[in-house]
Motif scaffolding. Structure first.
Motif, PDB file in Angstrom:
ATOM      1  N   ALA A   1       1.001  -1.290  -0.020  1.00  0.00           N
ATOM      2  CA  ALA A   1      -0.060  -0.055  -0.089  1.00  0.00           C
ATOM      3  C   ALA A   1       0.787   1.212   0.013  1.00  0.00           C
ATOM      4  CB  ALA A   1      -0.836   0.211   1.196  1.00  0.00           C
ATOM      5  N   TYR A   2       1.766   1.394   0.912  1.00  0.00           N
ATOM      6  CA  TYR A   2       2.907   2.304   0.897  1.00  0.00           C
ATOM      7  C   TYR A   2       3.517   2.762  -0.399  1.00  0.00           C
ATOM      8  CZ  TYR A   2       6.618   5.571   2.053  1.00  0.00           C
ATOM      9  OH  TYR A   2       7.704   6.438   2.270  1.00  0.00           O
ATOM     10  N   GLY A   3       3.807   1.375  -1.072  1.00  0.00           N
ATOM     11  CA  GLY A   3       4.723   1.465  -2.426  1.00  0.00           C
ATOM     12  C   GLY A   3       3.809   1.877  -3.651  1.00  0.00           C
ATOM     13  N   SER A   4       2.348   1.665  -3.547  1.00  0.00           N
ATOM     14  CA  SER A   4       1.476   1.889  -4.393  1.00  0.00           C
ATOM     15  C   SER A   4       1.324   3.386  -4.432  1.00  0.00           C
ATOM     16  CB  SER A   4       0.059   1.040  -4.184  1.00  0.00           C
ATOM     17  OG  SER A   4      -0.400   1.420  -3.157  1.00  0.00           O
ATOM     18  N   VAL A   5       1.388   4.110  -3.270  1.00  0.00           N
ATOM     19  CA  VAL A   5       1.141   5.602  -3.472  1.00  0.00           C
ATOM     20  C   VAL A   5       2.513   6.301  -3.711  1.00  0.00           C
ATOM     21  CG1 VAL A   5       0.534   7.392  -1.859  1.00  0.00           C
ATOM     22  CG2 VAL A   5      -0.792   5.355  -1.821  1.00  0.00           C
TER      23      VAL A   5
ATOM     24  N   TRP B   1       5.108   4.053  -7.006  1.00  0.00           N
ATOM     25  CA  TRP B   1       4.510   3.670  -8.168  1.00  0.00           C
ATOM     26  C   TRP B   1       3.496   4.536  -8.429  1.00  0.00           C
ATOM     27  CZ3 TRP B   1       4.018  -1.198  -5.023  1.00  0.00           C
ATOM     28  CH2 TRP B   1       5.335  -1.763  -4.905  1.00  0.00           C
ATOM     29  N   GLY B   2       2.765   5.384  -7.758  1.00  0.00           N
ATOM     30  CA  GLY B   2       1.932   6.343  -8.061  1.00  0.00           C
ATOM     31  C   GLY B   2       0.534   5.879  -8.633  1.00  0.00           C
ATOM     32  N   ILE B   3       0.405   4.776  -8.018  1.00  0.00           N
ATOM     33  CA  ILE B   3      -1.017   4.021  -8.580  1.00  0.00           C
ATOM     34  C   ILE B   3      -2.298   4.731  -8.035  1.00  0.00           C
ATOM     35  CG2 ILE B   3      -2.246   1.899  -8.412  1.00  0.00           C
ATOM     36  CD1 ILE B   3       0.425   0.521  -8.253  1.00  0.00           C
ATOM     37  N   PHE B   4      -1.986   5.450  -6.756  1.00  0.00           N
ATOM     38  CA  PHE B   4      -3.161   6.012  -6.150  1.00  0.00           C
ATOM     39  C   PHE B   4      -2.861   7.417  -5.731  1.00  0.00           C
ATOM     40  CE2 PHE B   4      -4.057   1.443  -4.444  1.00  0.00           C
ATOM     41  CZ  PHE B   4      -5.154   1.599  -5.190  1.00  0.00           C
ATOM     42  N   THR B   5      -3.923   8.349  -5.949  1.00  0.00           N
ATOM     43  CA  THR B   5      -3.850   9.684  -5.590  1.00  0.00           C
ATOM     44  C   THR B   5      -4.089   9.779  -4.149  1.00  0.00           C
ATOM     45  OG1 THR B   5      -6.175  10.347  -6.381  1.00  0.00           O
ATOM     46  CG2 THR B   5      -4.465  10.283  -7.876  1.00  0.00           C
ATOM     47  N   PRO B   6      -3.768  11.197  -3.691  1.00  0.00           N
ATOM     48  CA  PRO B   6      -4.193  11.326  -2.285  1.00  0.00           C
ATOM     49  C   PRO B   6      -5.678  11.253  -2.005  1.00  0.00           C
ATOM     50  CG  PRO B   6      -2.402  12.847  -2.839  1.00  0.00           C
ATOM     51  CD  PRO B   6      -2.799  12.156  -4.116  1.00  0.00           C
TER      52      PRO B   6
END
Length: 155
Positions: free
Chosen positions: A24-28, A31-36
């Motif tokens: 989850a940390y890496g995806s934000v 890798w920028g998978i999720f936006t704030p």
């Protein structure tokens, strides 16, 4: 001495959660998978749906007539002692109220649902897990705010 089987049991209870948190940390972050904004929505979903449902599951499996009253009394006494210590420290060292609340939360309200129960069951067996469920029940009764009821305007 801790055997390899005991170590495996504890790691089997802990590793899936930490892998999910790292992903989850890496995806934000990486890798920028999720936006704030999406993270805010996920956090809201967890706070409104996931945690209450998980709490309901553990609370519904608890038998209130079989609760260990000595254990609950010891837990309550521990919370009062920490509160008294924080009150004494606030008299000696003037600090902000938010730090006292944070320290009280860190010292008395463990992460019982997500990590505490699976870890205790892995380390000490189902009896320890049932003790932690009893603490969760007591915390939900005392610490959880009551839900706000929407005001209804009749016309």
């Amino acid at each position: 001495m801790i055997s390899l089987h005991d170590l495996y049991t504890v790691l089997a209870a802990v590793v899936p959660l930490y892998v999910a948190m790292i992903l989850a940390y890496g995806s934000v972050r990486w890798w920028g998978i999720f936006t704030p904004d999406q993270c805010s929505g996920i956090n809201r979903f967890v706070a409104i749906f996931a945690v209450p449902l998980l709490s309901f599951h553990f609370i519904s499996t608890n038998d209130p007539y079989e609760m260990n009253l000595r254990f609950l009394a010891a837990d309550t006494l521990q919370k009062f002692l920490v509160l008294a210590l924080l009150a004494a420290c606030s008299r000696l060292i003037p600090s902000r109220l938010d730090w006292s609340i944070t320290l009280f939360s860190l010292s008395t309200l463990p992460n019982t649902l997500v990590m505490g129960i699976p870890l205790l069951v892995a380390m000490y067996g189902p009896y320890a897990g049932s003790l932690m469920v009893q603490i969760v029940v007591l915390q939900c009764i005392i610490c959880s705010p009551t839900p706000r009821r929407p005001s209804c305007r009749c016309m």
